[in-house]
Design an enzyme around this catalytic site. Sequence first.
Site, PDB file in Angstrom:
ATOM      1  N   TYR A  43      -1.004  11.183   4.836  1.00 44.93           N
ATOM      2  CA  TYR A  43      -0.044  10.595   5.778  1.00 44.93           C
ATOM      3  C   TYR A  43       0.583  11.687   6.648  1.00 44.93           C
ATOM      4  O   TYR A  43       1.340  12.528   6.160  1.00 44.93           O
ATOM      5  CB  TYR A  43       1.062   9.812   5.061  1.00 44.93           C
TER       6      TYR A  43
ATOM      7  N   ALA B 193       1.843  -7.410   5.444  1.00 41.79           N
ATOM      8  CA  ALA B 193       0.700  -7.405   6.371  1.00 41.79           C
ATOM      9  C   ALA B 193       1.047  -6.575   7.606  1.00 41.79           C
ATOM     10  O   ALA B 193       0.833  -7.007   8.743  1.00 41.79           O
ATOM     11  CB  ALA B 193       0.269  -8.820   6.727  1.00 41.79           C
TER      12      ALA B 193
ATOM     13  N   GLY C  83       3.786  -5.948   8.946  1.00 40.01           N
ATOM     14  CA  GLY C  83       4.841  -6.505   9.799  1.00 40.01           C
ATOM     15  C   GLY C  83       4.523  -7.889  10.320  1.00 40.01           C
ATOM     16  O   GLY C  83       5.411  -8.585  10.799  1.00 40.01           O
TER      17      GLY C  83
ATOM     18  N   LEU D 153       4.073 -10.562   8.694  1.00 43.70           N
ATOM     19  CA  LEU D 153       4.822 -11.585   7.962  1.00 43.70           C
ATOM     20  C   LEU D 153       6.333 -11.481   8.207  1.00 43.70           C
ATOM     21  O   LEU D 153       7.102 -12.263   7.658  1.00 43.70           O
ATOM     22  CB  LEU D 153       4.478 -11.507   6.462  1.00 43.70           C
TER      23      LEU D 153
HETATM   24  N1  LIG Z   1      -3.292   2.995  -0.697  1.00 44.40           N
HETATM   25  C1  LIG Z   1      -3.612   2.649   0.531  1.00 44.40           C
HETATM   26  O1  LIG Z   1      -4.799   2.670   0.924  1.00 44.40           O
HETATM   27  C2  LIG Z   1      -2.513   2.216   1.460  1.00 44.40           C
HETATM   28  C3  LIG Z   1      -2.824   1.610   2.689  1.00 44.40           C
HETATM   29  C4  LIG Z   1      -1.755   1.201   3.510  1.00 44.40           C
HETATM   30  C5  LIG Z   1      -0.455   1.410   3.092  1.00 44.40           C
HETATM   31  N2  LIG Z   1      -0.184   2.038   1.901  1.00 44.40           N
HETATM   32  C6  LIG Z   1       1.205   2.245   1.435  1.00 44.40           C
HETATM   33  O2  LIG Z   1       1.920   1.014   1.507  1.00 44.40           O
HETATM   34  C7  LIG Z   1       3.096   1.168   2.308  1.00 44.40           C
HETATM   35  C8  LIG Z   1       3.387  -0.129   3.017  1.00 44.40           C
HETATM   36  O3  LIG Z   1       2.261  -0.629   3.726  1.00 44.40           O
HETATM   37  P1  LIG Z   1       2.205  -0.733   5.309  1.00 44.40           P
HETATM   38  O4  LIG Z   1       3.177   0.200   5.885  1.00 44.40           O
HETATM   39  O5  LIG Z   1       0.767  -0.633   5.683  1.00 44.40           O
HETATM   40  O6  LIG Z   1       2.608  -2.258   5.616  1.00 44.40           O
HETATM   41  P2  LIG Z   1       3.889  -3.164   5.346  1.00 44.40           P
HETATM   42  O7  LIG Z   1       4.775  -2.566   4.351  1.00 44.40           O
HETATM   43  O8  LIG Z   1       3.343  -4.515   5.106  1.00 44.40           O
HETATM   44  O9  LIG Z   1       4.570  -3.182   6.789  1.00 44.40           O
HETATM   45  C9  LIG Z   1       5.528  -2.234   7.148  1.00 44.40           C
HETATM   46  C10 LIG Z   1       6.072  -2.589   8.514  1.00 44.40           C
HETATM   47  O10 LIG Z   1       6.587  -3.924   8.511  1.00 44.40           O
HETATM   48  C11 LIG Z   1       7.753  -4.006   9.317  1.00 44.40           C
HETATM   49  N3  LIG Z   1       8.862  -4.426   8.441  1.00 44.40           N
HETATM   50  C12 LIG Z   1       9.319  -3.818   7.318  1.00 44.40           C
HETATM   51  N4  LIG Z   1      10.361  -4.468   6.793  1.00 44.40           N
HETATM   52  C13 LIG Z   1      10.581  -5.540   7.587  1.00 44.40           C
HETATM   53  C14 LIG Z   1      11.512  -6.596   7.559  1.00 44.40           C
HETATM   54  N5  LIG Z   1      12.443  -6.687   6.611  1.00 44.40           N
HETATM   55  N6  LIG Z   1      11.446  -7.536   8.546  1.00 44.40           N
HETATM   56  C15 LIG Z   1      10.511  -7.473   9.526  1.00 44.40           C
HETATM   57  N7  LIG Z   1       9.601  -6.480   9.606  1.00 44.40           N
HETATM   58  C16 LIG Z   1       9.617  -5.520   8.639  1.00 44.40           C
HETATM   59  C17 LIG Z   1       7.984  -2.603   9.881  1.00 44.40           C
HETATM   60  O11 LIG Z   1       7.335  -2.499  11.144  1.00 44.40           O
HETATM   61  P3  LIG Z   1       8.014  -2.922  12.558  1.00 44.40           P
HETATM   62  O12 LIG Z   1       9.488  -3.024  12.372  1.00 44.40           O
HETATM   63  O13 LIG Z   1       7.595  -1.836  13.501  1.00 44.40           O
HETATM   64  O14 LIG Z   1       7.349  -4.239  12.876  1.00 44.40           O
HETATM   65  C18 LIG Z   1       7.258  -1.715   8.892  1.00 44.40           C
HETATM   66  O15 LIG Z   1       6.837  -0.485   9.409  1.00 44.40           O
HETATM   67  C19 LIG Z   1       2.784   2.352   3.222  1.00 44.40           C
HETATM   68  O16 LIG Z   1       3.966   2.966   3.713  1.00 44.40           O
HETATM   69  C20 LIG Z   1       2.009   3.254   2.279  1.00 44.40           C
HETATM   70  O17 LIG Z   1       2.892   3.970   1.445  1.00 44.40           O
HETATM   71  C21 LIG Z   1      -1.206   2.410   1.085  1.00 44.40           C
END
Ligand SMILES: NC(=O)c1ccc[n+]([C@@H]2O[C@H](COP(=O)([O-])OP(=O)(O)OC[C@H]3O[C@@H](n4cnc5c(N)ncnc54)[C@H](OP(=O)(O)O)[C@@H]3O)[C@@H](O)[C@H]2O)c1
Length: 323
Positions: free
Chosen positions: A59, A201, A203, A205
């Site tokens: 990252y 998903a 953001g 959702l």
């Molecule tokens: N192991 C792997 O292969 C892998 C892959 C992907 C992710 N990850 C890990 O999983 C974590 C989370 O996954 P992700 O970042 O891909 O997706 P996520 O958590 O589903 O989405 C995060 C995004 O959703 C929005 N959000 C967050 N809280 C919110 C709320 N309360 N209301 C409305 N929108 C909200 C924000 O974007 P906006 O405000 O800009 O819309 C935020 O950046 C990552 O940080 C990482 O540590 C691991």
Amino acid sequence: MRYLDVDITPKISKIGLGAWQFGSREWGYGDAYAEREADAIVHRAIDLGVTLFDTAEIYGFGRSERILGRALGDRRASVFLATKLFPLLPVAPVVEQRAVASANRLGTRLLDLYQVHQANPVVRDGTTMRGMRALQTVGLVGEVGVSNYTLDRWRAAEQALGSRVLSNQVQYSLVCRGPEDDLLPYAEAQQRVIIAYSPLAQGLLGAKYDRDHPPAGRVRAGNPLFLPENLDRAADLLGVLREVARAHDASPAQIALAWVIRHPAVTAIPGASSVAQLESNVAAADIELTADEDTALRAAAARFQPISGRSAIPKLIRSRRRR
Ligand SMILES: NC(=O)c1ccc[n+]([C@@H]2O[C@H](COP(=O)([O-])OP(=O)(O)OC[C@H]3O[C@@H](n4cnc5c(N)ncnc54)[C@H](OP(=O)(O)O)[C@@H]3O)[C@@H](O)[C@H]2O)c1
């Protein structure tokens, strides 16, 4: 906050914090976020009882680990700190060197959870787990985890390690329910942990995007879920989320998270672009969905059939050009 029922100290919170966004230019949050907001998010998370913090060496090419380590500072001991090895050549000596490098960036002497980011198709887990075992023996690593592993490969990793591989970090959300087939039952039966990534998903959702208001940043420009056609198709699911949210005086994102962590073996690690989002996500741990709500959400999720795979590629290219 609620915590997983697993024999781990400190206890693992049902809602953790994903730190991919910290210092990763592809999310497009900018320098002020990396320099100030990330710090504030981490501190507020600890104040609210979050213990699970997840990052990875890949990252921001180490920036996320550095930012998270700096933010944790002298509060490090109260959290369960997880990072990941990017398995380009995950042979034992490389695994050991990379763990030391991650620990240095995080400013810690202990990686509570060290995960293999994804299964290497060529290098089997024997040599990787030999490195992991050595790291546990010298005390640099507490628990070993994997990510994006099938159940067979997770079990093989456990056999190679000779002890438990505590967790499998996989994509799990209302729009990605595959882990329910075998990973969740295994985790529950064996006292293992499923760490749900992208639980919102990315953001989608949160229900604030549509074809006229797509998110910024390269990560989501490359995610087929945010194609205009798919945003149209998601309207029904987002409508049901809004309806359930109204009944709980909550937001769609909170309902999406409450749904993910209903299962006893699951913790979710949403990323957050602001302190307010983090606070809202933490509060989702206290929402109890009814069986009827679960059924309605599942039915809506099943009706959502996004364009994906090969047919999404030309549309993604066109959509990126338009942005
Ligand atoms: N192991 C792997 O292969 C892998 C892959 C992907 C992710 N990850 C890990 O999983 C974590 C989370 O996954 P992700 O970042 O891909 O997706 P996520 O958590 O589903 O989405 C995060 C995004 O959703 C929005 N959000 C967050 N809280 C919110 C709320 N309360 N209301 C409305 N929108 C909200 C924000 O974007 P906006 O405000 O800009 O819309 C935020 O950046 C990552 O940080 C990482 O540590 C691991």
